[in-house]
Scaffold this motif. Structure first.
Motif: not given
Length: 388
Positions: A43-44, A48-49, A184-186, A281-283
């Motif tokens: 998961k990008v 990133s985090a 959530t990740i899944g 991160l720009g989300y």
């Protein structure tokens, strides 16, 4: 049953948390195996985090001091802060591994491979977090460890090294963010995988060929084969017999990729690692972004998401040093300002004797000068003070 994990987890009160392990026989795109730490990094937003925190923590300058107040003085870094693993990759690589293990699993494990004559660790080899299991012995309450499937002997236990975050009373191990946010990740990974299979034409039929008459399996297969044969390798018009209808299945591109779901889960995954992380991160989070709050982002990152990990890293390193010595990570390295603002700050520091010239020149990667260790005389206020 669960969307990502087929077996519902059950445990006795106060038992150590187990990593959920989905069925190995299922190949559905909706089943995501997060039983390994690195799987969540697909998961990008998680990558990133985690990479942002690990990179910033591991690259800050490390200073070692002893004494307090006027007696404080900087001392040379010991060997354990130069190359902790003793493998030649240095402290930056080791600290990155340490921080990533904590962020993904809530724990970092290692083995003290060498000590100095006073018993202080000089070399710590880190374990992969998924290869270690820990619990407290019911008889004496002491920690017990299993590494790579082998339980450590009594002679090996003193060299076991463990650091944790997200701690809970009554548990030896810290909580795993990946485990506790697996849904959530899944969900984000499943949406991305579905989108990939859509383009590979593995997620849906492109159209439907229907007939009002009842067809058995052989008749349906024959009709399909003849229909496909008429389409391939020819530009002849297609002629259907009585009762046959063809309907193309069309789905909007954004719907096929679950873009809204992916945006939502990306922001949620970034929030796992601190307030303001999605914005850094720009989300998209629904808020507006102006120049003023863009400038404030770096301070928010340090205050709300990063500083807690810096404090933990300082405490961890301090625990490896002889009594009386302690570690400080130089947070000033995070304050990357423009040239004019930086020079104004230097001017104020020199004028008020916070620094001497050679300290300022060192901050700007300039060579010291012979007269640069003498404090400046206090002069008239600068233009920024005179305007006040």
């Amino acid at each position: 049953m669960s969307l990502f994990f087929p077996r519902r987890e059950s445990r006795a009160p106060f038992a150590e948390p187990e990593i959920p392990r989905p069925s190995a026989v299922s190949s559905s795109f909706a089943r995501i195996n997060l039983s390994r730490s690195e799987a969540s990094l697909q998961k990008v937003a998680v990558w990133s985090a985690v990479d942002l925190v690990c990179s910033l923590v591991s690259t800050l300058p490390i200073d070692v001091y002893e004494g307090e107040g006027k007696a404080q003085r900087e001392v040379d870094r010991p060997r354990v802060l130069v190359d902790p693993a003793g493998d030649g990759y240095g402290v930056i690589d080791w600290l990155y591994q340490y921080q990533m293990s904590v962020l993904l699993r809530g724990n970092t494990y290692g083995r003290v491979a060498d000590r100095d004559r006073l018993g202080n660790p000089t070399q710590i080899v880190l374990y992969h977090p998924d290869e270690v299991q820990g619990w407290r012995d019911e008889r004496d309450g002491m920690p017990r460890w299993r590494v790579g499937g082998r339980e450590l002997t009594a002679d090996e236990l003193p060299d076991m090294w463990h650091q944790r975050a997200y701690s809970v009373a009554g548990r030896l191990l810290g909580l795993s963010p990946v485990q506790h946010h697996a849904m959530t990740i899944g969900l984000g990974l499943a949406a991305a995988r579905f989108g990939q299979q859509w383009f590979e034409d593995g997620a849906h039929p492109s159209g439907m060929l229907t007939n009002d008459a009842a067809l058995d399996q052989k008749q349906a297969r024959t009709a399909k084969d003849r229909f496909m044969a008429a389409l391939r390798g020819t530009r002849e018009p297609l002629v259907l017999g009585q009762g046959w209808k063809y309907q193309a299945i069309q789905v909007a591109a954004n719907e096929s990729q679950f873009l809204e779901t992916q945006r939502y889960t990306a922001a949620e995954c970034a929030r796992i690692y601190g307030p303001g992380m999605p914005e850094i991160l720009g989300y998209e989070t629904g808020g507006s972004m102006t120049y003023a709050n863009v400038e404030q982002r770096s301070l928010d990152l340090l205050t709300y998401a990063l500083d807690r990990w810096l404090v933990r890293a300082e405490a961890m390193f301090t625990g490896l040093l002889p009594p009386g010595q302690y570690v400080k990570l130089n947070r000033g390295a995070l304050a990357r300002t423009d040239l004019l603002t930086r020079y104004r700050a230097h001017s104020i520091a020199l004028r008020n004797r916070f620094k001497v010239v050679n300290e300022v020149r060192g901050d700007e990667d300039m060579q010291p000068v012979d007269w640069g260790d003498v404090p400046n005389e206090i002069g008239p206020p600068g233009p920024e003070e005179a305007d006040k």
